[in-house]
Design an enzyme around this catalytic site. Structure first.
Site, mmCIF file in Angstrom:
data_model
loop_
_atom_site.group_PDB
_atom_site.id
_atom_site.type_symbol
_atom_site.label_atom_id
_atom_site.label_comp_id
_atom_site.label_asym_id
_atom_site.label_seq_id
_atom_site.Cartn_x
_atom_site.Cartn_y
_atom_site.Cartn_z
ATOM 1 C CB CYS A 158 22.931 56.298 45.174
ATOM 2 S SG CYS A 158 23.770 57.666 45.965
ATOM 3 C CG ASP A 179 27.548 59.781 39.017
ATOM 4 O OD1 ASP A 179 27.404 60.813 39.690
ATOM 5 O OD2 ASP A 179 27.103 58.674 39.372
ATOM 6 C CG HIS A 188 24.313 60.069 41.099
ATOM 7 N ND1 HIS A 188 25.245 59.104 41.343
ATOM 8 C CD2 HIS A 188 23.470 60.047 42.155
ATOM 9 C CE1 HIS A 188 24.998 58.531 42.508
ATOM 10 N NE2 HIS A 188 23.913 59.082 43.019
#
Lengths: 355, 143
Positions: A143, A300, A329
Site C-alpha cells: 500500500c 481491490d 486490498h
C-alpha cells in the site's frame, strides 16, 4: 472469548451467541504474537527483527525488510498464530525485519515522503545490514509502504537492494475516473491546506471513514452480518476478531505526507510522470534495477489494478513479474486464501532470488 | 440456528430463505451505495460538510488556543509550540546519534578486521579473535 456452546436450550444458546458477538466487537484479539526484538528506533519508527526459527545454515542469506503503510498498524503482516505472513516466511527460512512507523504526534505534522525515504529508511536499512552482516537485502512494500519503497528504490536502490516486492501499490494516479479517492479529494471539493491547518495530521478516524465509505454497506453492515451468520464457528469468529482488532486500530497520517499524497500524487500524478521531487532529487523509476515482483489484488477497491500495473514498463529491472491474485486490498495477504496463493508465490519468487 | 435433518443429511434451516433474501437485498443496496459514493454529488456534499465543520469550529479552536497560550505564559510554562519544537530537535539529535553509532560500528568492524588479519612476524602465534580488540592495541602503543 466465550464461544457459543452446543446446547439444547435455545435461550442459553442465544445468550452465548450474543456474548460472543459482544466480545468480538468490543475486545482486542491477541495479535502480533511472533517473537521479535527491537533493534533500532528513530523518533516513532521502530525496526524489529523476528527471531529466526531455522538455524543459520538453513536460512536465506539475503534479509527481507517489510514496510507497511503509514496510516495502519503493520501487525496485519503478523495477524494471529497459524495465520501470519511473518510466521510463514520465518518457517521458510527468511531473516525477517519489520519497519513499524509508529504513531505520528503533533510534532511530526511536517514529516514528508522525503523524511521517510531519505532519513528513516536508509538508517533502518543501515542497521539491518549491520546486524545481518550482508550488503544486499530485499524490500517488501504494501500500500503506501509500496510508494515509500518505490521512491527509495528509485533514489537509493543502488545501495544493496536486490529484490523489490510491491503489494497493491498505488503508484499511477492518471485514471481519475477509476479512483474514488481522487474524486473526493479533488481541489474543487477538498481543501487540503484547511484540513491540515485544522488537524495538523490527518486523523486516523477520517482515513478509516474514507476507506470504509468506499463500500459502505459491506463495511458498516455486511461485516457484522457475516459475523452473526458464522457466530457458531469459533475459527471464523477468531479470524473476524483479529481482523476487527486491526481495522479499528487507526493511526493518523503525518500532515506533510498527506499533502504530498493528495496534491503531488492524487491530483498531479507526479510519481508516474517522473516529476516527483524528493529533497531536490527527481524520482525516476527507470533507475530501479532490482528484481521486481508486483502483486495485484483483482478485487481491490482501494488500489485498483490500473494504479499498480504501469510500473512494470517504467523500471529498468530485467527480472520482473506481475502477479494477479483474487482478493481485496487486505484480503490477499490476510484473508483465508493468502496462505494458499499469495504467500507461497512470494516465497517461491523470493527464495530463488535470495541465494 | 439449524434445526431438524433433511433427506440428504443436512439440517434444515428455517431462516435460510430469509437470509438469502437479505443477502440479495444487501447486494443490491451495496451496489447502489457504491455508485452513490462514486458520484460527483457525493464528493461535493462531503467536501461541503467537512468545510462547514472546519469553518464553524475554527473561531472556537482559535479562541481556546489563544486562551491556553496566555495561561501558559502567565504560569511561566512552555507553550505547545515550544514543546513541539523541542520534540523536533530531539529527533534531529537522535538522527545524529544514530549516525555516530553507525560510524562507531564501522570503525569497530574495521578494527576487528585489521586485528584478525595475518601478522607479518612469522613464527608468532596468531591472536584469537577475542583478544584483538582496541584496548590491547592501545596497551601495546603505550609500551
Amino acid at each position: 472469548m466465550a464461544e457459543a456452546t452446543a446446547t439444547t436450550d435455545p435461550v442459553i444458546a442465544a445468550v452465548d451467541r450474543l456474548q460472543t458477538l459482544h466480545n468480538a466487537i468490543t475486545t482486542k484479539a491477541a495479535i502480533a504474537q511472533t517473537p521479535k526484538e527491537l533493534v533500532w528506533t528513530l523518533n516513532k519508527a521502530k525496526l524489529y527483527r523476528y527471531v529466526p526459527v531455522l538455524p543459520k545454515e538453513k536460512r536465506h542469506p539475503i534479509p527481507l525488510l517489510l514496510v507497511f503503510a503509514l496510516m495502519n498498524r503493520p501487525y496485519i503482516l503478523d495477524l494471529r498464530r497459524g495465520h501470519s505472513f511473518v510466521e510463514y516466511m520465518l518457517n521458510k527460512g527468511y531473516d525477517l525485519y519489520l519497519l513499524d512507523w509508529g504513531v505520528p504526534g503533533p510534532e511530526d505534522k511536517n514529516l514528508k515522503f522525503d523524511d521517510y525515504t531519505l532519513d528513516y529508511m536508509p538508517r533502518a536499512i543501515r542497521k539491518l545490514k549491520a546486524i545481518s552482516g550482508v550488503e544486499e537485502f530485499s524490500l517488501l512494500g504494501w500500500c503506501i509502504g509500496a510508494i515509500l519503497t518505490t521512491i527509495y528504490a528509485a533514489l537509493r536502490g543502488d545501495e544493496g537492494l536486490r529484490n523489490l516486492i510491491l503489494l497493491t501499490a498505488p503508484l499511477d494516479f492518471s485514471n481519475k475516473q477509476g479512483l474514488t479517492f481522487a474524486r473526493w479529494t479533488d481541489e474543487r471539493y477538498f481543501d487540503v491546506d484547511k484540513v491540515l491547518a485544522t488537524f495538523g495530521n490527518m486523523p486516523g478516524e477520517m482515513i478509516d471513514y474514507g476507506a470504509k465509505a468506499l463500500k459502505p454497506v459491506e463495511n458498516y453492515i455486511g461485516n457484522y452480518v457475516k459475523l452473526w451468520d458464522n457466530i457458531d464457528d469459533p475459527r471464523m469468529v477468531e479470524g473476524w476478531h483479529a481482523m476487527n482488532t486491526w481495522v479499528t486500530d487507526n493511526v493518523p497520517l503525518a500532515g506533510g505526507v498527506f499533502r504530498q499524497l493528495i496534491v503531488d500524487l492524487y491530483r498531479k500524478d507526479k510519481l508516474m510522470r517522473g516529476e516527483l521531487m524528493i529533497r531536490g532529487e527527481r524520482v525516476d523509476m527507470s533507475r530501479i534495477h532490482a528484481n521486481l515482483l508486483t502483486v495485484i489484488a483483482e478485487g481491490d477497491h482501494i488500489t485498483p489494478s490500473c494504479q499498480s500495473e504501469p510500473i512494470m514498463s517504467k523500471v529498468s529491472s530485467v527480472d520482473k513479474e506481475l502477479f494477479r491474485v483474487r482478493g481485496g486490498h487486505i484480503g490477499i495477504m490476510a484473508g483465508s486464501g493468502a496462505s494458499k496463493y499469495t504467500w507461497p508465490h512470494i516465497d517461491g519468487w523470493l527464495a530463488s532470488r535470495s541465494r | 440456528m439449524a434445526e431438524g435433518p433433511t433427506h440428504d443429511g443436512k439440517r434444515l434451516d428455517p431462516m435460510e430463505p430469509w437470509r438469502a433474501a437479505r443477502d440479495l437485498y444487501m447486494d443490491a443496496w451495496g451496489k447502489t451505495m457504491v455508485d452513490m459514493v462514486n458520484s460527483e454529488a457525493y464528493a461535493q456534499a462531503t467536501g461541503a460538510m467537512l468545510d462547514s465543520y472546519m469553518t464553524v469550529s475554527a473561531p472556537f479552536r482559535e479562541a481556546v488556543e489563544k486562551a491556553m497560550l496566555k495561561t501558559l505564559e502567565q504560569m511561566a510554562m512552555p507553550s505547545r509550540a515550544d514543546v513541539l519544537s523541542i520534540a523536533e530537535r530531539l529527533t534531529n539529535i537522535e538522527m545524529r546519534l544514530d549516525d555516530l553509532d553507525a560510524t562507531l560500528g564501522d570503525i569497530q568492524r574495521l578494527l576487528v578486521k585489521v586485528g584478525t588479519a595475518p601478522r607479518p612476524q612469522a613464527g608468532k602465534a596468531q591472536p584469537s579473535k577475542k583478544k584483538t580488540t582496541r584496548p590491547q592495541r592501545a596497551k601495546r602503543g603505550k609500551k
